[in-house]
Design an enzyme around this catalytic site. Sequence first.
Site, short mmCIF file in Angstrom:
data_model
loop_
_atom_site.label_atom_id
_atom_site.label_comp_id
_atom_site.label_asym_id
_atom_site.label_seq_id
_atom_site.Cartn_x
_atom_site.Cartn_y
_atom_site.Cartn_z
N ASP A 250 -13.31 -11.91 8.55
CA ASP A 250 -12.40 -12.10 9.35
C ASP A 250 -11.38 -10.96 9.32
O ASP A 250 -10.44 -10.85 9.99
CB ASP A 250 -11.50 -13.30 8.73
CG ASP A 250 -12.18 -14.47 8.90
OD1 ASP A 250 -12.64 -14.81 9.63
OD2 ASP A 250 -12.06 -15.52 7.93
N ASP A 274 -6.65 -10.21 9.10
CA ASP A 274 -6.62 -11.50 8.58
C ASP A 274 -5.42 -11.45 7.34
O ASP A 274 -4.24 -11.07 7.28
CB ASP A 274 -7.85 -12.37 8.17
CG ASP A 274 -7.64 -13.74 7.95
OD1 ASP A 274 -6.45 -14.31 8.39
OD2 ASP A 274 -8.44 -14.42 7.22
N ASP A 278 -7.45 -13.11 -0.05
CA ASP A 278 -7.89 -14.41 0.12
C ASP A 278 -8.70 -14.87 -1.01
O ASP A 278 -9.82 -14.32 -1.24
CB ASP A 278 -8.52 -14.81 1.58
CG ASP A 278 -7.47 -14.76 2.76
OD1 ASP A 278 -6.53 -14.35 2.24
OD2 ASP A 278 -8.10 -15.15 3.84
N ARG A 330 3.33 -16.18 2.85
CA ARG A 330 2.06 -16.31 2.05
C ARG A 330 2.09 -15.57 0.78
O ARG A 330 1.26 -14.53 0.76
CB ARG A 330 0.71 -16.24 2.76
CG ARG A 330 0.55 -17.44 3.85
CD ARG A 330 -0.96 -17.52 4.57
NE ARG A 330 -0.82 -18.50 5.44
CZ ARG A 330 -2.10 -18.96 5.88
NH1 ARG A 330 -3.28 -18.09 5.70
NH2 ARG A 330 -2.16 -19.95 6.75
#
Length: 452
Positions: A250, A274, A278, A330
């Site tokens: 990604d 992205d 993560d 986020r």
Amino acid sequence: MATSSLKLTSACFVLLFIFVGCVLTATNLRNNEISRSRKLKTEDSKSFNSSPMTTRLDGVVELNEHAVTDPDKVAHEVSNLIHMSEQNITARRKLGFFSCGNGNLIDDCWRCDRNWNKNRKHLADCGMGFGSKAFGGRNGSYYVVTDHSDDDVVNPKPGTLRHAVIQVEPLWIIFKRDMVIKLKQELIMNSFKTIDARGANVHIANGACITIQNITNVIVHGLHIHDCKRTGNVTVRSSPSQAGFRGTADGDAINIFGSSHIWIDHNSLSNCTDGLVDVVNGSTAITISNNHFTHHDEVMLLGHNDSYTRDKMMQVTVAYNHFGEGLIQRMPRCRHGYFHVVNNDYTHWKMYAIGGSANPTINSQGNRFAAPKNHSAKEVTKRLDTKGNEWMEWNWRSEKDLLVNGAFFTPSGEGASGDSQTLSLPAKPASMVDAITASAGALSCRRGKPCY
């Protein structure tokens, strides 16, 4: 006259005796703390290395073994260690000794050492939080990266970063010189590796970036990672004996997938396709600390999706980071698991800072939240994908956070009542966050001098 001189001499001896005693006491306190920490780390390392775990992790059971049963207790222990560190630093200062300690428990453990380059592996003793048992390549040899190229992702050249990270044995990977590494495809790491960029200015940029998938014990320290691109749909080597077809990557700076005992520390991350970090698919025992995040939209994702219940065992510590210029949301965005967010500096966001769905537990302590000018974005928290008032049962706690410029944190669940029995002990005061996070990001390290 003789009597006065005798009294003066006696008083001097008494003062000297008291001073020496204080010095020995402070030194013993510090040595005992370090010895205890090293002993615990060594015992944990021996236990882990003697386990029957394979290089790659398979199945829910193995990952469950790495999640602690009482995450509040871990947060409590972290706060205890912070308190011990503060006591020892204070004792040294009272005795007139110089101390480079600033209350950052991780940095105070190693950054004062002028000989850091001779004691590189001591870094592995300094982790904290859920990822504190990430030993990386501490028990292995050094591997020196001498070549910045990434010409062949199936048969990587010796001396390249790709060749280093795919090896089976534990390795502590360092860099001979400054370099910019443009990866053709995602860098697929193997277990028991440390990437240690101290002493060099190393950028992974303008190509693929780092994948930590179905492995354990990784430390990533001191990198500049930025402008990561979407790649994939090719064959990539992941070990000396295995190369396989990879789907689309990604464009995350660091993707942690189904892995455990991972520590991401002192990196500068920005502007990727992205996410910046993560953590997904049942990963657990993770610490993300001392990083500097800038110029990005979706910064940190902790949890795969709402229906992926394996992430209920996810446990992540987010500590001492600076969430800086040009960020939108986020920081992190959480699902299912337990997340300890402590002593971070939030100076910029455009939508929200901390968000989540699927009933995550979020324990926010001693952070500084500076809200943007936009009146509709003053709230630190954001509940996503919720039905009705179900979010009110989620345990989101704020303890002694510093909320400035109109910022506000909406607690819920046990956090709404402020029940101290469910909270770990206080972190460092939020007023110290500026000093604690002042060196977030990749450091400048020179041999013979402390890192700054």
